[in-house]
Design a protein around this motif. Structure first.
Motif, mmCIF file in Angstrom:
data_model
loop_
_atom_site.group_PDB
_atom_site.id
_atom_site.type_symbol
_atom_site.label_atom_id
_atom_site.label_comp_id
_atom_site.label_asym_id
_atom_site.label_seq_id
_atom_site.Cartn_x
_atom_site.Cartn_y
_atom_site.Cartn_z
ATOM 1 N N UNK A 103 0.834 -1.204 0.000
ATOM 2 C CA UNK A 103 0.000 0.000 0.000
ATOM 3 C C UNK A 103 0.869 1.253 0.000
ATOM 4 N N UNK A 104 1.941 1.226 0.775
ATOM 5 C CA UNK A 104 2.854 2.373 0.833
ATOM 6 C C UNK A 104 3.486 2.632 -0.528
ATOM 7 N N UNK A 105 3.864 1.551 -1.220
ATOM 8 C CA UNK A 105 4.555 1.700 -2.498
ATOM 9 C C UNK A 105 3.637 2.094 -3.646
ATOM 10 N N UNK A 106 2.344 2.144 -3.382
ATOM 11 C CA UNK A 106 1.428 2.686 -4.390
ATOM 12 C C UNK A 106 1.549 4.201 -4.475
ATOM 13 N N UNK A 107 2.006 4.819 -3.388
ATOM 14 C CA UNK A 107 2.074 6.279 -3.321
ATOM 15 C C UNK A 107 3.495 6.814 -3.293
ATOM 16 N N UNK A 108 4.425 6.030 -2.771
ATOM 17 C CA UNK A 108 5.793 6.513 -2.601
ATOM 18 C C UNK A 108 6.789 5.502 -3.156
ATOM 19 N N UNK A 109 7.994 6.009 -3.402
ATOM 20 C CA UNK A 109 9.079 5.149 -3.870
ATOM 21 C C UNK A 109 10.138 5.047 -2.775
ATOM 22 N N UNK A 110 10.424 3.840 -2.342
ATOM 23 C CA UNK A 110 11.474 3.651 -1.348
ATOM 24 C C UNK A 110 12.830 4.042 -1.931
ATOM 25 N N UNK A 111 13.689 4.627 -1.123
ATOM 26 C CA UNK A 111 15.060 4.868 -1.536
ATOM 27 C C UNK A 111 15.803 3.534 -1.565
ATOM 28 N N UNK A 112 16.988 3.544 -2.153
ATOM 29 C CA UNK A 112 17.753 2.315 -2.299
ATOM 30 C C UNK A 112 18.007 1.657 -0.943
ATOM 31 N N UNK A 113 17.561 0.412 -0.791
ATOM 32 C CA UNK A 113 17.773 -0.338 0.437
ATOM 33 C C UNK A 113 16.727 -0.118 1.509
ATOM 34 N N UNK A 114 15.831 0.854 1.321
ATOM 35 C CA UNK A 114 14.876 1.210 2.377
ATOM 36 C C UNK A 114 13.837 0.122 2.620
ATOM 37 N N UNK A 115 13.392 -0.537 1.572
ATOM 38 C CA UNK A 115 12.385 -1.589 1.757
ATOM 39 C C UNK A 115 12.912 -2.694 2.663
#
Length: 251
Positions: A182-194
């Protein structure tokens, strides 16, 4: 429906423990899911480097899992043997040991981008399948909770109703997966953040759930697993100091 623990799967004259079956499926399905995601993702890490990183992760996870496992009960350390070492393991140690193995390996081969982001969803799926096996193993697996009188407490075969902490963990993984998606529908994680969110979320969960598990607690009120969780959380302290660093940009 009443479940008789431990649960076994009967195929003709062959009897297979459900725990072993689930653990095998966890590795197989988790890896197949990873290969599917990698095929449909622009992976910045080459196939050869991925293989080397996998070896580093596996070696670190093996050592970390068993080392933390044998320290879970300090009273038994005087009886340590190879059989005892191999017979005791823990997921927390596996994750932390795997993390160390990956970081050391990546430094040696010069890989600077995250290798864990692609593994998050496959790991979650594998953990759900694996913990299902832990639940079906009943008392044999040692992942059950302390006695409880709650409506959902379960008798694993010894006549004592307990917290089904393995089921709690399954619910945690499902909730984490849905929250990440759900979070990734609105935002893009920075490298390694997920992967960082994955690790921090699980370490926090395990730290809390250990209080309702029959673990060895030191005089200051914490177990070896909880101390390992705190060490991992300390490693990821930047998440708590600068949570905004987890987000790269709006998707």
């Amino acid at each position: 429906m009443q479940i008789h623990f431990p649960v076994n799967v009967h195929i003709g004259s062959l009897t297979i423990p459900a725990h072993l079956l689930c653990e095998t499926l966890a590795y197989f399905i988790g890896y197949r899911y990873y290969t599917y995601l990698r095929k449909h993702t622009n992976d910045a890490i080459s196939a050869s480097h991925r293989l080397i990183i996998f070896v580093g992760a596996a070696a670190g996870a093996f050592l970390g899992s068993h080392l933390i496992g044998i320290f879970e009960n300090p009273d038994l350390l005087k009886n340590v043997s190879l059989v005892y070492f191999l017979g005791n393991k823990t997921i927390v140690g596996g994750f932390l040991g795997g993390l160390i193995g990956v970081e050391v390996t990546k430094k040696q081969i010069g890989v600077k981008v995250s290798s864990g982001d692609l593994m998050v969803y496959p790991l979650i799926l594998a953990m759900i399948i694996g913990r299902t096996g832990c639940f079906l193993a009943g008392l044999e697996d040692g992942t059950y909770g302390v006695p409880a009188n709650l409506p959902w407490a379960i008798n694993f075969g010894d006549g004592i109703r307990r917290h089904p902490t393995n089921l709690y963990e399954i619910f945690f993984w499902i909730l984490l997966s849905l929250s990440l998606a759900e979070f990734e529908k609105k935002y893009r994680f920075s490298n390694g953040a997920r992967f960082k969110v994955f690790m921090v979320g699980y370490l926090l969960f395990r730290f809390c759930i250990e209080f309702i598990k029959p673990a060895y607690f030191f005089s200051f009120g914490l177990s070896v697993i909880q101390l390992a969780c705190l060490a991992g959380l300390l490693y990821y302290y930047r998440i708590f100091v600068r949570p905004s660093s987890l987000v790269e940009s709006h998707a």
